[in-house]
Design an enzyme around this catalytic site. Structure first.
Site, short mmCIF file in Angstrom:
data_model
loop_
_atom_site.label_atom_id
_atom_site.label_comp_id
_atom_site.label_asym_id
_atom_site.label_seq_id
_atom_site.Cartn_x
_atom_site.Cartn_y
_atom_site.Cartn_z
N LYS A 257 -7.71 0.90 -2.78
CA LYS A 257 -6.90 0.20 -1.31
C LYS A 257 -7.43 1.68 -0.38
CE LYS A 257 -5.49 -1.15 1.98
NZ LYS A 257 -4.09 -2.48 1.90
N LYS B 161 0.00 5.54 8.44
CA LYS B 161 0.82 5.48 7.09
C LYS B 161 -0.12 5.49 6.14
CE LYS B 161 2.18 2.63 4.43
NZ LYS B 161 1.29 1.37 3.79
N THR C 112 0.55 -0.88 0.28
CA THR C 112 0.36 -0.19 0.40
C THR C 112 0.55 1.10 -0.16
OG1 THR C 112 -1.33 -1.38 1.33
CG2 THR C 112 -1.77 1.70 1.19
#
Length: 290
Positions: A172, A240, A97
């Site tokens: 995502k 993150k 990701t």
């Protein structure tokens, strides 16, 4: 069967590479900590190499599953990066990701070098990786996706192309945005049940069968009630990811007020020492900080 290199043997990558080997693919692995790569080969066969370049040499597909933008650049670029070892026509499939920015950068570099690049972030957690039941959301050229999909199928419950390069990462981001609000809502519901003197397990037994039900509820409520967070997807990694979501939201003009709020709640969890706790530790913030 394909010749595959797998780069990054963390909690997700280790079992994913194992599924590739079990499916009959010829798998070569690389991991920054060499001992983990050696352990993988003892368990699954195949071979380990000391650099991403050497792991990628001769591979039809190179899978990456690392930590962040910088990690991905480091295993792809440079004299020892995977790009330096890949043959023309090979395809790199990135399961990390990362930002749409680094995806665009690496896609362009791959195309210039003569091989394909598919951004293919994953969802389903450690259990999904171990059970070969991940959701894989992909972006990239249709021909590259069509070639890679049968290989990805070794660890996927569903694998779909959402559009051109970057579409997988954007999808995502949608996934993480949705999860953030769900986990906070579940945390508040369980916290409320406890304060009200209710049996949390019985509450979930009832409400999970109605409109409140979710994957998070089914898979995390017991550990949340037990104050157990030593598993799953870490808060540090979620922050993150949410940072990527918020930065991208600013770029495209998307309003993400709940995501921004929950990101700050996760910051509170980090301050409690829970950076490596599972993301369901949002309930810990309510019990500790009120």
């Amino acid at each position: 069967m394909a010749k595959v290199a797998f780069i990054g043997l963390g909690v997700m990558g280790y079992p994913m590479a194992g599924h590739l080997a079990a499916a009959g693919h010829d798998v070569t692995v690389y991991n920054r900590t060499a001992a983990k790569a050696e352990a993988w080969t003892k368990e699954h066969g195949g071979a380990a190499r000391p650099t991403p370049r050497e792991a990628a040499e001769g591979a039809d597909f190179v899978m990456t599953c690392v930590g962040n933008d910088d990690d991905l650049r480091s295993v792809c670029l440079g004299a020892d990066g995977a790009f330096a070892g890949m043959k023309p026509g090979a395809i790199l499939v990135d399961h990390t990701t990362v930002s749409a920015r680094v995806t665009a950068e690496l896609y362009a570099a791959a195309r210039e070098a003569g091989f394909g690049y598919v951004d293919a972030p994953i969802s389903g957690g450690q259990a999904g990786a171990e059970n070969g039941a991940l959701s894989v959301m992909c972006g990239g050229d249709a021909a590259d996706f069509d070639a890679a999909a049968p290989v990805i199928d070794a660890y996927a419950k569903i694998c779909r192309r959402l559009g051109d390069s970057g579409a997988g990462q954007m999808t995502k981001m949608c996934n993480q945005i949705a999860i953030a609000g769900l986990v906070q809502g579940l945390s508040e519901a369980l916290h409320f049940a406890q304060k009200a003197g209710l049996d949390g397990e019985k509450v979930v037994e009832v409400i999970s069968q109605g409109a409140a039900g979710s994957w998070q509820m089914q898979n995390r409520y017991k550990t949340m009630l037990a104050d157990d967070f030593d598993h799953g997807f870490a808060v540090d990694w979620m922050r993150k990811d949410l940072g990527i979501c918020l930065d991208t939201g600013d770029e495209i003009g998307a309003s993400l007020p709940v995501t921004a709020l929950v990101d700050q709640f996760y910051k509170d969890v980090q301050k409690l020492g829970g950076g490596r706790w599972d993301t369901s530790a949002l309930i810990k913030r309510l019990t500790e900080l009120g």
